[in-house]
Enzyme design. Structure first.
Site, short mmCIF file in Angstrom:
data_model
loop_
_atom_site.label_atom_id
_atom_site.label_comp_id
_atom_site.label_asym_id
_atom_site.label_seq_id
_atom_site.Cartn_x
_atom_site.Cartn_y
_atom_site.Cartn_z
N ASP A 241 -9.81 66.70 26.01
CA ASP A 241 -10.66 66.18 24.89
C ASP A 241 -11.78 66.47 25.25
OD1 ASP A 241 -8.13 65.36 23.97
OD2 ASP A 241 -8.65 63.31 24.01
N HIS A 385 -9.78 65.56 30.15
CA HIS A 385 -11.11 65.53 29.59
C HIS A 385 -11.95 66.65 30.24
CE1 HIS A 385 -10.45 61.39 28.38
NE2 HIS A 385 -10.85 61.60 27.29
#
Length: 412
Positions: A241, A385
């Site tokens: 992400d 992430h």
């Protein structure tokens, strides 16, 4: 081109003093074949498998110091079991791993498309004998002369009357193996493969909510549901992400090095800042989904704001890749009924997760790796992430997942 390969073990057979693994190989299509292996490997596999129940078995493509593994599946439970294998097995397994199309199977000398049935004079007892006494007999043992005539006489009457072959179950014979009794007419004898068409081998891991997509650079699965948060057992997805970022290229290169899948959920403002990174993701066959335009909390936003976040971010990605964006992940996982309706109306599928590494919080590679190793990862969509800690942890994460015999897939 990397393709998803599944190697399902259907049985272990002895025929004419050789041993064969009956397998179902899934590649660009499925093939039901017989793999000739050495007796030691066959015996080792025999000790850790049981084909008399509803268990399904999948062979690993990975080996280490003459050890490999088999994953036993039953309902939602999966158990990974090690077995000893020979150099010959490892060499053959490597050849199977390198296949790019089912048609190439015919070039492998250890693969047979068919395996003729044992005659009524031959019952496969060697493997069971080996399990009991640990030895490897040089010649095939036969049924006791007291049992065989009576058994064959009864079966001969049955087969002559019905005109069909019959398979005696393992529980009927002292060997624990199945015995084929042929019809009187040899020219009408069926191959083992043809007989088993009546009960086509079960396909592993392919569940209703996904479809395997082949002939891509990375292993893909296509999600069917409007909202997904998990995968079938035996698969795992690594999702990244908040990119693209300065770390995107490194993440892509690590995934490429291991030949595994990955899915990137990008923020529109970052897409405009790092367009070359977006292009790099797409060029290497990984999926790009939208993570909104500004990482806004959509559940707390108006309908027009939500639609703007979705549309603008998708258009930014599509302008670079030339491909339609079909995946969406709401920032913070926050969404409401309005979000769902908007996403669906734009033909996109929502991807959540069921394994949060909290890498955004710890920013510590060791803690990220430890999290993966202490959670149930099979069937998971893992949330990561684009950070330096994730880059540092990623090789160890992938190595661990592969050691668990998991397929690391890209989502579509």
């Amino acid at each position: 081109m990397y393709q998803l390969k599944l190697l399902q073990l259907l049985g272990i057979h002895e025929y004419e003093n050789s041993f064969y693994l009956e397998i179902n190989l899934q590649l660009d299509e499925e093939a039901h074949v017989f793999w000739e292996v050495d007796s030691e490997t066959a015996l080792s596999l025999k000790r850790v498998s049981d084909f008399s129940n509803e268990h399904l078995y999948r062979l690993s493509f990975h080996t280490n110091n003459n050890k490999s593994s088999i994953t036993k599946h039953y309902l939602d439970q999966s158990t990974r079991i090690e077995f000893t294998c020979s150099d010959q097995y490892i060499e053959a397994l490597t050849a199977l791993k390198q296949l790019e199309a089912i048609t190439e199977l015919d070039k492998l000398p250890f693969i047979s498309r068919k395996l003729a049935k044992n005659t009524s004079q031959e019952a496969s007892q060697m493997l069971e004998s080996e399990v009991k006494d640990g030895s490897v007999p040089k010649t095939k043992r036969k049924l006791s002369w007291l049992i065989t005539p009576l058994l064959i006489t009864v079966l001969a009457i049955f087969t002559a009357y019905t005109g069909h072959s019959i398979l005696i179950s393992a529980s009927t014979l002292p060997s624990g193996e199945a015995l084929w009794v042929d019809r009187p007419s040899a020219d009408k004898a069926l191959s083992l493969e043809e007989e088993q068409v009546k009960e086509k081998p079960k396909t592993m891991l392919l569940k209703e909510n996904i479809t395997i997509v082949e002939n891509h650079k990375t292993p893909y699965v296509e999600l069917i549901e409007d909202i997904s948060s998990k995968l079938p057992k035996g698969m795992v997805a690594l999702t990244f992400d908040d990119g693209p970022s300065q770390f995107t290229g490194e993440i892509v290169d690590i995934l490429k090095e291991f030949g595994v899948g990955g899915t990137f959920f990008t923020i529109g403002t970052n897409v405009k800042q790092y367009p070359e990174q977006v292009k790099y993701i797409a060029e290497n066959g990984f999926s790009i989904g939208t993570h909104s335009m500004t990482h806004a909390n959509l559940a707390a936003s108006s309908k027009s704001k939500q639609e703007k976040e979705l549309v603008q971010s998708s258009e930014a990605i599509e302008a670079i890749t030339g491909e339609q964006v079909t995946l969406f992940r709401p920032p913070f996982g926050a969404m409401n009924d309005t979000t769902t309706r908007i996403v669906t109306s734009h033909g996109k599928k929502t991807v959540l997760w069921n394994n949060d590494t909290r890498d955004w919080e710890t920013r510590n590679a060791g803690k990220i790796i430890q999290h993966i190793k202490t959670t149930d990862v099979t069937g998971s969509i893992i949330l990561l992430h684009e950070t330096k800690a994730t880059v540092d942890a990623l090789p160890a994460i992938i190595t661990y997942l592969l050691e668990q015999d998991l397929q690391i897939v890209t989502l579509r």
